[in-house]
Design a protein around this motif. Structure first.
Motif, mmCIF file in Angstrom:
data_model
loop_
_atom_site.group_PDB
_atom_site.id
_atom_site.type_symbol
_atom_site.label_atom_id
_atom_site.label_comp_id
_atom_site.label_asym_id
_atom_site.label_seq_id
_atom_site.Cartn_x
_atom_site.Cartn_y
_atom_site.Cartn_z
ATOM 1 N N PRO A 239 2.248 -1.930 -1.061
ATOM 2 C CA PRO A 239 1.314 -2.147 -2.172
ATOM 3 C C PRO A 239 0.061 -2.947 -1.809
ATOM 4 C CG PRO A 239 3.557 -2.394 -2.943
ATOM 5 C CD PRO A 239 3.653 -2.218 -1.461
ATOM 6 N N ASP A 240 0.205 -3.939 -0.954
ATOM 7 C CA ASP A 240 -0.963 -4.744 -0.562
ATOM 8 C C ASP A 240 -2.042 -3.900 0.099
ATOM 9 O OD1 ASP A 240 0.191 -6.997 -1.565
ATOM 10 O OD2 ASP A 240 0.843 -7.805 0.375
ATOM 11 N N TYR A 241 -1.637 -2.760 0.676
ATOM 12 C CA TYR A 241 -2.578 -1.911 1.400
ATOM 13 C C TYR A 241 -2.905 -0.604 0.678
ATOM 14 C CZ TYR A 241 -1.105 -5.096 5.073
ATOM 15 O OH TYR A 241 -0.826 -6.235 5.786
ATOM 16 N N ARG A 242 -2.321 -0.383 -0.499
ATOM 17 C CA ARG A 242 -2.556 0.876 -1.192
ATOM 18 C C ARG A 242 -3.132 0.703 -2.597
ATOM 19 N NH1 ARG A 242 -2.309 2.477 3.079
ATOM 20 N NH2 ARG A 242 -1.085 4.193 3.999
ATOM 21 N N LEU A 243 -2.694 -0.305 -3.322
ATOM 22 C CA LEU A 243 -3.081 -0.420 -4.726
ATOM 23 C C LEU A 243 -4.588 -0.508 -4.921
ATOM 24 C CD1 LEU A 243 -0.302 -2.750 -6.199
ATOM 25 C CD2 LEU A 243 -0.666 -0.318 -6.642
ATOM 26 N N ASN A 244 -5.275 -1.126 -3.980
ATOM 27 C CA ASN A 244 -6.728 -1.258 -4.148
ATOM 28 C C ASN A 244 -7.435 0.096 -4.119
ATOM 29 O OD1 ASN A 244 -5.985 -1.304 -1.299
ATOM 30 N ND2 ASN A 244 -8.154 -1.580 -0.875
ATOM 31 N N TYR A 245 -6.818 1.104 -3.499
ATOM 32 C CA TYR A 245 -7.413 2.441 -3.493
ATOM 33 C C TYR A 245 -7.289 3.111 -4.867
ATOM 34 C CZ TYR A 245 -7.567 2.212 1.618
ATOM 35 O OH TYR A 245 -7.829 1.848 2.915
ATOM 36 N N PHE A 246 -6.240 2.796 -5.597
ATOM 37 C CA PHE A 246 -5.986 3.436 -6.897
ATOM 38 C C PHE A 246 -6.616 2.681 -8.069
ATOM 39 C CE2 PHE A 246 -1.986 4.450 -4.435
ATOM 40 C CZ PHE A 246 -2.315 5.769 -4.188
ATOM 41 N N ASP A 247 -6.774 1.382 -7.900
ATOM 42 C CA ASP A 247 -7.162 0.523 -9.027
ATOM 43 C C ASP A 247 -8.685 0.503 -9.213
ATOM 44 O OD1 ASP A 247 -6.968 -1.185 -11.129
ATOM 45 O OD2 ASP A 247 -6.481 -2.969 -9.947
ATOM 46 N N LYS A 248 -9.230 1.632 -9.681
ATOM 47 C CA LYS A 248 -10.666 1.763 -9.922
ATOM 48 C C LYS A 248 -10.882 2.290 -11.338
ATOM 49 C CE LYS A 248 -11.423 1.089 -5.428
ATOM 50 N NZ LYS A 248 -12.006 -0.151 -4.894
ATOM 51 N N PRO A 249 -11.734 1.634 -12.134
ATOM 52 C CA PRO A 249 -11.925 2.063 -13.532
ATOM 53 C C PRO A 249 -12.470 3.481 -13.667
ATOM 54 C CG PRO A 249 -13.555 0.404 -12.884
ATOM 55 C CD PRO A 249 -12.531 0.443 -11.804
ATOM 56 N N GLU A 250 -13.232 3.953 -12.669
ATOM 57 C CA GLU A 250 -13.812 5.291 -12.776
ATOM 58 C C GLU A 250 -12.774 6.405 -12.724
ATOM 59 O OE1 GLU A 250 -14.903 3.862 -8.481
ATOM 60 O OE2 GLU A 250 -14.543 3.004 -10.469
ATOM 61 N N TYR A 251 -11.554 6.100 -12.296
ATOM 62 C CA TYR A 251 -10.523 7.135 -12.261
ATOM 63 C C TYR A 251 -9.876 7.341 -13.631
ATOM 64 C CZ TYR A 251 -11.022 6.229 -7.245
ATOM 65 O OH TYR A 251 -11.527 6.035 -5.980
ATOM 66 N N ASN A 252 -10.104 6.412 -14.527
ATOM 67 C CA ASN A 252 -9.628 6.553 -15.909
ATOM 68 C C ASN A 252 -8.126 6.785 -15.984
ATOM 69 O OD1 ASN A 252 -9.934 6.640 -18.723
ATOM 70 N ND2 ASN A 252 -10.168 8.869 -18.733
ATOM 71 N N TRP A 253 -7.378 6.012 -15.188
ATOM 72 C CA TRP A 253 -5.930 6.070 -15.293
ATOM 73 C C TRP A 253 -5.352 4.665 -15.268
ATOM 74 C CZ3 TRP A 253 -6.025 9.507 -10.379
ATOM 75 C CH2 TRP A 253 -6.274 8.744 -9.233
ATOM 76 N N SER A 254 -4.095 4.569 -15.646
ATOM 77 C CA SER A 254 -3.391 3.291 -15.663
ATOM 78 C C SER A 254 -2.330 3.296 -14.571
ATOM 79 C CB SER A 254 -2.726 3.065 -17.026
ATOM 80 O OG SER A 254 -3.690 3.042 -18.057
ATOM 81 N N LEU A 255 -2.230 2.172 -13.859
ATOM 82 C CA LEU A 255 -1.231 2.051 -12.798
ATOM 83 C C LEU A 255 0.079 1.543 -13.372
ATOM 84 C CD1 LEU A 255 -4.034 1.955 -11.260
ATOM 85 C CD2 LEU A 255 -2.859 0.572 -9.550
ATOM 86 N N LEU A 256 1.154 2.233 -13.056
ATOM 87 C CA LEU A 256 2.481 1.794 -13.467
ATOM 88 C C LEU A 256 3.090 0.931 -12.359
ATOM 89 C CD1 LEU A 256 3.969 4.984 -15.157
ATOM 90 C CD2 LEU A 256 2.550 3.177 -16.130
ATOM 91 N N PRO A 257 4.152 0.195 -12.669
ATOM 92 C CA PRO A 257 4.799 -0.617 -11.624
ATOM 93 C C PRO A 257 5.206 0.230 -10.422
ATOM 94 C CG PRO A 257 5.623 -1.232 -13.788
ATOM 95 C CD PRO A 257 4.776 -0.005 -13.992
ATOM 96 N N VAL A 258 4.983 -0.321 -9.237
ATOM 97 C CA VAL A 258 5.303 0.405 -8.005
ATOM 98 C C VAL A 258 6.816 0.549 -7.864
ATOM 99 C CG1 VAL A 258 5.088 0.408 -5.489
ATOM 100 C CG2 VAL A 258 3.221 -0.495 -6.912
#
Length: 270
Positions: free
Chosen positions: A222-241
């Protein structure tokens, strides 16, 4: 004489310690070398990079063998050649059974599913047999798409198309789910990885219907992946890993980072 003997003893101890350190370092190197390519060809056997490397070396008649570099995973030519040379089914990280309970939380039998970077995995076949049949499979390799069409000819509801995940040729909101098993990891091995992953996420977000799920199976922590997904322009919500044990690891063992694969789930906002 005593000083000389003491000197010899000290040198001997240092030599032993140095050799021991070298031995440990070599063991660590070969462990990661043979496990780097994390895939399975059947339910009981896990294959590593060493397996692919040995098969390549066995075909070389001259010259020094060269280890596969991770950067090759980001190159189209590498994948096309690999699928030409080895047409045996190969599943990265997990078979469907290993991630089924997570996938079926977000994917219904009536869902329209996109499998990005499908390769010659059995994932779509096993999902199809489990009742999820509207599966669109894409890959950048013409070779593997042609092979998969032939292998799955009886599965009439599935589609196979040559397509780049960075340039999806589908309408907005076309899919209820997108499944990525190792494809993002592969893109991260290539040149311009950060930019390409951003393009990939934008494309996947675009083709996801509101409420749809983007499910990523990765070796990346997660420390190396979540930052790729956590962008407001993607208009999605991240669920618990989520994480699942590697096929060769007992489910009762501790969730050591070396023993699990991570499941990242993003839900498109409604």
């Amino acid at each position: 004489s005593v000083l000389m003997n003491l000197t010899v003893v000290i040198i001997s101890i240092c030599t032993i310690d140095f050799n021991f350190v070298i031995l440990i370092l070599c063991a660590i190197f070969f462990f990661f070398f043979f496990q780097a390519e994390d895939g399975i060809r059947d339910a009981q056997e896990s294959r590593g990079l060493g397996d692919v490397y040995k098969r390549q070396v066995s075909t070389q008649s001259t010259g020094a063998p060269n280890a596969i570099k991770m950067a090759q995973y980001g190159q189209v030519n590498y994948w096309d050649q690999r699928y030409k040379d080895d047409q045996e089914a190969f599943d990265w990280y997990q078979r469907y059974e290993g991630v089924k309970t997570i996938i079926t939380r977000y994917v219904e039998p009536t869902s329209r599913v996109l499998n990005v970077g499908c390769g010659n995995s059995r994932l779509s076949e096993e999902m199809y047999e489990d009742g999820i049949k509207q599966i669109f499979n894409i890959d950048i390799s013409p070779q593997v798409i042609e092979d998969q069409k032939k292998r799955c000819v009886a599965m009439e509801d599935m589609r196979w198309e040559i397509m780049d995940t960075l340039s999806l040729q589908y309408a907005d909101g076309h899919f209820n789910a997108v499944i990525d098993k190792g494809t993002m990891d592969s893109v991260l091995c290539g040149e311009g990885s950060t930019k390409n992953v951003a393009t990939m996420c934008k494309q996947i977000s675009r083709v996801l219907a509101p409420g749809g799920a983007y499910i990523v199976v990765s070796y990346g922590q997660p420390d190396y992946r979540l930052n790729y997904f956590d962008k407001p322009e993607y208009n999605w919500s991240l669920l618990p890993v989520q994480h699942v044990p590697k096929p060769c690891v007992s489910a009762t063992e501790d969730a050591d980072p070396a023993n699990v694969h991570y499941i990242y789930i993003m839900l498109k906002n409604k």
